[in-house]
Design a protein around this motif. Structure first.
Motif, PDB file in Angstrom:
ATOM      1  N   GLN A  27      -4.822 -18.367  -7.208  1.00  0.00           N
ATOM      2  CA  GLN A  27      -4.582 -19.810  -7.225  1.00  0.00           C
ATOM      3  C   GLN A  27      -5.226 -20.518  -6.035  1.00  0.00           C
ATOM      4  OE1 GLN A  27      -0.607 -21.127  -8.675  1.00  0.00           O
ATOM      5  NE2 GLN A  27      -0.154 -18.941  -8.843  1.00  0.00           N
ATOM      6  N   ILE A  28      -5.022 -20.023  -4.836  1.00  0.00           N
ATOM      7  CA  ILE A  28      -5.611 -20.688  -3.672  1.00  0.00           C
ATOM      8  C   ILE A  28      -7.124 -20.539  -3.689  1.00  0.00           C
ATOM      9  CG2 ILE A  28      -5.259 -18.666  -2.180  1.00  0.00           C
ATOM     10  CD1 ILE A  28      -5.184 -22.418  -1.163  1.00  0.00           C
ATOM     11  N   THR A  29      -7.621 -19.408  -4.150  1.00  0.00           N
ATOM     12  CA  THR A  29      -9.069 -19.204  -4.220  1.00  0.00           C
ATOM     13  C   THR A  29      -9.694 -20.185  -5.203  1.00  0.00           C
ATOM     14  OG1 THR A  29      -8.861 -16.861  -3.651  1.00  0.00           O
ATOM     15  CG2 THR A  29     -10.895 -17.544  -4.749  1.00  0.00           C
ATOM     16  N   PHE A  30      -9.075 -20.346  -6.371  1.00  0.00           N
ATOM     17  CA  PHE A  30      -9.601 -21.268  -7.380  1.00  0.00           C
ATOM     18  C   PHE A  30      -9.594 -22.695  -6.852  1.00  0.00           C
ATOM     19  CE2 PHE A  30      -9.335 -24.243 -10.842  1.00  0.00           C
ATOM     20  CZ  PHE A  30     -10.211 -23.745 -11.786  1.00  0.00           C
ATOM     21  N   LEU A  31      -8.491 -23.115  -6.286  1.00  0.00           N
ATOM     22  CA  LEU A  31      -8.377 -24.504  -5.835  1.00  0.00           C
ATOM     23  C   LEU A  31      -9.373 -24.830  -4.728  1.00  0.00           C
ATOM     24  CD1 LEU A  31      -4.499 -24.837  -5.958  1.00  0.00           C
ATOM     25  CD2 LEU A  31      -6.130 -26.231  -7.264  1.00  0.00           C
ATOM     26  N   LEU A 143      -6.489 -32.963 -12.732  1.00  0.00           N
ATOM     27  CA  LEU A 143      -5.437 -32.078 -13.219  1.00  0.00           C
ATOM     28  C   LEU A 143      -6.079 -30.796 -13.703  1.00  0.00           C
ATOM     29  CD1 LEU A 143      -2.709 -31.165 -14.533  1.00  0.00           C
ATOM     30  CD2 LEU A 143      -3.290 -32.650 -16.472  1.00  0.00           C
ATOM     31  N   TYR A 144      -5.606 -29.662 -13.192  1.00  0.00           N
ATOM     32  CA  TYR A 144      -6.059 -28.361 -13.675  1.00  0.00           C
ATOM     33  C   TYR A 144      -4.873 -27.654 -14.325  1.00  0.00           C
ATOM     34  CZ  TYR A 144     -10.545 -28.494 -11.203  1.00  0.00           C
ATOM     35  OH  TYR A 144     -11.814 -28.815 -10.782  1.00  0.00           O
ATOM     36  N   THR A 145      -5.091 -27.161 -15.541  1.00  0.00           N
ATOM     37  CA  THR A 145      -4.064 -26.385 -16.218  1.00  0.00           C
ATOM     38  C   THR A 145      -4.718 -25.358 -17.128  1.00  0.00           C
ATOM     39  OG1 THR A 145      -2.032 -26.536 -17.542  1.00  0.00           O
ATOM     40  CG2 THR A 145      -3.836 -28.015 -18.155  1.00  0.00           C
ATOM     41  N   ASN A 146      -4.180 -24.156 -17.155  1.00  0.00           N
ATOM     42  CA  ASN A 146      -4.737 -23.115 -18.010  1.00  0.00           C
ATOM     43  C   ASN A 146      -3.996 -23.071 -19.345  1.00  0.00           C
ATOM     44  OD1 ASN A 146      -2.552 -22.170 -16.350  1.00  0.00           O
ATOM     45  ND2 ASN A 146      -2.992 -20.068 -16.995  1.00  0.00           N
ATOM     46  N   VAL A 147      -4.764 -22.847 -20.415  1.00  0.00           N
ATOM     47  CA  VAL A 147      -4.216 -22.865 -21.767  1.00  0.00           C
ATOM     48  C   VAL A 147      -4.844 -21.727 -22.576  1.00  0.00           C
ATOM     49  CG1 VAL A 147      -3.792 -25.353 -21.736  1.00  0.00           C
ATOM     50  CG2 VAL A 147      -5.981 -24.484 -22.596  1.00  0.00           C
ATOM     51  N   ASN A 148      -4.184 -21.412 -23.688  1.00  0.00           N
ATOM     52  CA  ASN A 148      -4.719 -20.446 -24.642  1.00  0.00           C
ATOM     53  C   ASN A 148      -5.397 -21.213 -25.773  1.00  0.00           C
ATOM     54  OD1 ASN A 148      -3.602 -17.959 -23.466  1.00  0.00           O
ATOM     55  ND2 ASN A 148      -1.617 -18.812 -24.043  1.00  0.00           N
ATOM     56  N   LYS A 187     -13.616 -20.309 -18.223  1.00  0.00           N
ATOM     57  CA  LYS A 187     -12.795 -19.134 -18.437  1.00  0.00           C
ATOM     58  C   LYS A 187     -12.123 -18.737 -17.142  1.00  0.00           C
ATOM     59  CE  LYS A 187     -12.921 -14.444 -20.362  1.00  0.00           C
ATOM     60  NZ  LYS A 187     -13.791 -13.385 -20.952  1.00  0.00           N
ATOM     61  N   ALA A 188     -10.826 -18.476 -17.233  1.00  0.00           N
ATOM     62  CA  ALA A 188     -10.061 -18.049 -16.069  1.00  0.00           C
ATOM     63  C   ALA A 188      -9.002 -17.060 -16.531  1.00  0.00           C
ATOM     64  CB  ALA A 188      -9.405 -19.242 -15.378  1.00  0.00           C
ATOM     65  N   GLN A 189      -9.205 -15.798 -16.204  1.00  0.00           N
ATOM     66  CA  GLN A 189      -8.252 -14.755 -16.557  1.00  0.00           C
ATOM     67  C   GLN A 189      -7.949 -14.740 -18.062  1.00  0.00           C
ATOM     68  OE1 GLN A 189      -4.850 -15.266 -13.961  1.00  0.00           O
ATOM     69  NE2 GLN A 189      -5.903 -14.259 -12.282  1.00  0.00           N
ATOM     70  N   ASN A 190      -9.003 -14.744 -18.870  1.00  0.00           N
ATOM     71  CA  ASN A 190      -8.907 -14.661 -20.324  1.00  0.00           C
ATOM     72  C   ASN A 190      -8.238 -15.884 -20.955  1.00  0.00           C
ATOM     73  OD1 ASN A 190     -10.110 -12.043 -20.470  1.00  0.00           O
ATOM     74  ND2 ASN A 190      -8.159 -11.156 -19.807  1.00  0.00           N
ATOM     75  N   GLN A 191      -8.165 -16.968 -20.208  1.00  0.00           N
ATOM     76  CA  GLN A 191      -7.687 -18.228 -20.742  1.00  0.00           C
ATOM     77  C   GLN A 191      -8.709 -19.306 -20.412  1.00  0.00           C
ATOM     78  OE1 GLN A 191      -3.888 -18.288 -18.677  1.00  0.00           O
ATOM     79  NE2 GLN A 191      -2.804 -17.724 -20.549  1.00  0.00           N
ATOM     80  N   ALA A 192      -8.456 -20.516 -20.889  1.00  0.00           N
ATOM     81  CA  ALA A 192      -9.318 -21.646 -20.552  1.00  0.00           C
ATOM     82  C   ALA A 192      -8.626 -22.483 -19.491  1.00  0.00           C
ATOM     83  CB  ALA A 192      -9.600 -22.491 -21.789  1.00  0.00           C
ATOM     84  N   MET A 193      -9.305 -22.724 -18.394  1.00  0.00           N
ATOM     85  CA  MET A 193      -8.792 -23.616 -17.364  1.00  0.00           C
ATOM     86  C   MET A 193      -9.387 -24.996 -17.614  1.00  0.00           C
ATOM     87  SD  MET A 193      -6.808 -23.859 -14.683  1.00  0.00           S
ATOM     88  CE  MET A 193      -6.675 -22.244 -13.858  1.00  0.00           C
ATOM     89  N   LEU A 194      -8.546 -25.924 -18.010  1.00  0.00           N
ATOM     90  CA  LEU A 194      -8.998 -27.270 -18.314  1.00  0.00           C
ATOM     91  C   LEU A 194      -8.943 -28.137 -17.063  1.00  0.00           C
ATOM     92  CD1 LEU A 194      -7.125 -27.955 -21.684  1.00  0.00           C
ATOM     93  CD2 LEU A 194      -9.355 -26.869 -21.331  1.00  0.00           C
ATOM     94  N   CYS A 195      -9.950 -28.986 -16.911  1.00  0.00           N
ATOM     95  CA  CYS A 195      -9.981 -29.981 -15.858  1.00  0.00           C
ATOM     96  C   CYS A 195      -9.902 -31.350 -16.521  1.00  0.00           C
ATOM     97  CB  CYS A 195     -11.255 -29.860 -15.031  1.00  0.00           C
ATOM     98  SG  CYS A 195     -11.445 -31.143 -13.774  1.00  0.00           S
ATOM     99  N   LEU A 196      -8.910 -32.148 -16.151  1.00  0.00           N
ATOM    100  CA  LEU A 196      -8.704 -33.461 -16.764  1.00  0.00           C
ATOM    101  C   LEU A 196      -8.695 -34.541 -15.689  1.00  0.00           C
ATOM    102  CD1 LEU A 196      -6.524 -31.264 -18.215  1.00  0.00           C
ATOM    103  CD2 LEU A 196      -6.372 -33.185 -19.809  1.00  0.00           C
ATOM    104  N   ARG A 197      -9.220 -35.708 -16.068  1.00  0.00           N
ATOM    105  CA  ARG A 197      -9.185 -36.892 -15.217  1.00  0.00           C
ATOM    106  C   ARG A 197      -8.663 -38.071 -16.014  1.00  0.00           C
ATOM    107  NH1 ARG A 197     -11.992 -36.531 -10.366  1.00  0.00           N
ATOM    108  NH2 ARG A 197     -13.397 -34.742 -10.140  1.00  0.00           N
ATOM    109  N   ARG A 198      -8.201 -39.068 -15.305  1.00  0.00           N
ATOM    110  CA  ARG A 198      -7.778 -40.301 -15.966  1.00  0.00           C
ATOM    111  C   ARG A 198      -8.985 -41.022 -16.565  1.00  0.00           C
ATOM    112  NH1 ARG A 198      -5.111 -43.757 -11.584  1.00  0.00           N
ATOM    113  NH2 ARG A 198      -5.249 -45.292 -13.249  1.00  0.00           N
ATOM    114  N   CYS A 199      -8.773 -41.648 -17.707  1.00  0.00           N
ATOM    115  CA  CYS A 199      -9.809 -42.491 -18.302  1.00  0.00           C
ATOM    116  C   CYS A 199      -9.763 -43.840 -17.589  1.00  0.00           C
ATOM    117  CB  CYS A 199      -9.556 -42.694 -19.787  1.00  0.00           C
ATOM    118  SG  CYS A 199      -9.556 -41.168 -20.762  1.00  0.00           S
ATOM    119  N   ILE A 200     -10.815 -44.169 -16.887  1.00  0.00           N
ATOM    120  CA  ILE A 200     -10.854 -45.399 -16.109  1.00  0.00           C
ATOM    121  C   ILE A 200     -11.772 -46.391 -16.817  1.00  0.00           C
ATOM    122  CG2 ILE A 200     -11.387 -46.435 -13.890  1.00  0.00           C
ATOM    123  CD1 ILE A 200      -9.055 -44.474 -13.807  1.00  0.00           C
TER     124      ILE A 200
END
Length: 202
Positions: A27-31, A143-148, A187-200
């Motif tokens: 987690q700290i390495t990714f961030l 926003l970063y969150t991992n999903v399947n 790809k992050a640990q066999n999942q997808a790490m999504l990066c999201l931003r606000r729509c401005i």
């Protein structure tokens, strides 16, 4: 860092005990690799007993770490982790909440980090999480969150939580509903790490 004297019980609150150290380091390495700096203000959503939170607290400037979790027991253990790692001087904020719909932290964040959290959210809770995140991100925040990603289905369970698999389009459309846009996926640990931003709207 000092070992956790509470043993496997504390660690089990965050997932398989054998993965504690590896997931903490990930987690700290990714961030840091994705732009986290000590002056940034971060919300660790679903922080649990601070498996990932301790090195983040250590890295950030005092007062810049906020953790939120619905599990009171996990937050009690998180407070112990802070003390045992002698990080009280970093003044982390730990918040217990089960109702995102009525929660306003009156703070905006450079980073919202939700690791191994969205994968356990049913659709209504995921929607509330995205709405909350949209309302608490800075204009330049991420926003970063991992999903399947895959054909929609419900998988196994961790404690009392199911694991959800959903198509990428579902996450894209759900994000847009709450004024968020997926701007990256890796790809992050066999999942997808999504990066999201606000729509401005300029």
């Amino acid at each position: 860092m000092k070992p956790c004297p509470s043993g496997s019980h504390r660690r089990s609150l965050a997932g398989p005990v054998r993965l504690w150290d590896r997931q903490r380091q990930f987690q700290i390495t990714f961030l840091k690799a994705h732009g986290l700096k000590p002056h940034h203000v971060l919300l660790d959503f679903g922080c649990g007993p601070l498996r990932g939170g301790i090195p983040i607290i250590k890295y950030l400037n005092a007062g810049n770490y906020h953790g939120i979790d619905a599990n009171r027991e996990a937050l009690d253990e998180a407070e112990k982790e802070v003390k045992e790692n002698e990080l009280e001087h970093k003044h982390p904020t730990l918040i217990h909440s089960k109702n995102l719909g009525t929660l306003n932290l009156h703070t905006s964040f450079d980073f919202i980090w939700a690791f191994s959290v969205a994968i356990h959210m049913p659709d209504d809770v995921l929607g509330a999480f995205l709405a909350f995140s949209s309302n608490h991100l800075k204009r330049s925040g991420v926003l970063y969150t991992n999903v399947n990603i895959g054909e929609r289905r419900t998988g196994g369970r961790f404690q009392n939580f199911y694991t959800y698999v959903r198509p990428f389009k579902f996450y894209r459309d759900m994000a847009l509903k709450y004024n968020l846009k997926i701007v990256g996926s890796e790809k992050a640990q066999n999942q997808a790490m999504l990066c999201l931003r606000r729509c401005i709207n300029e």
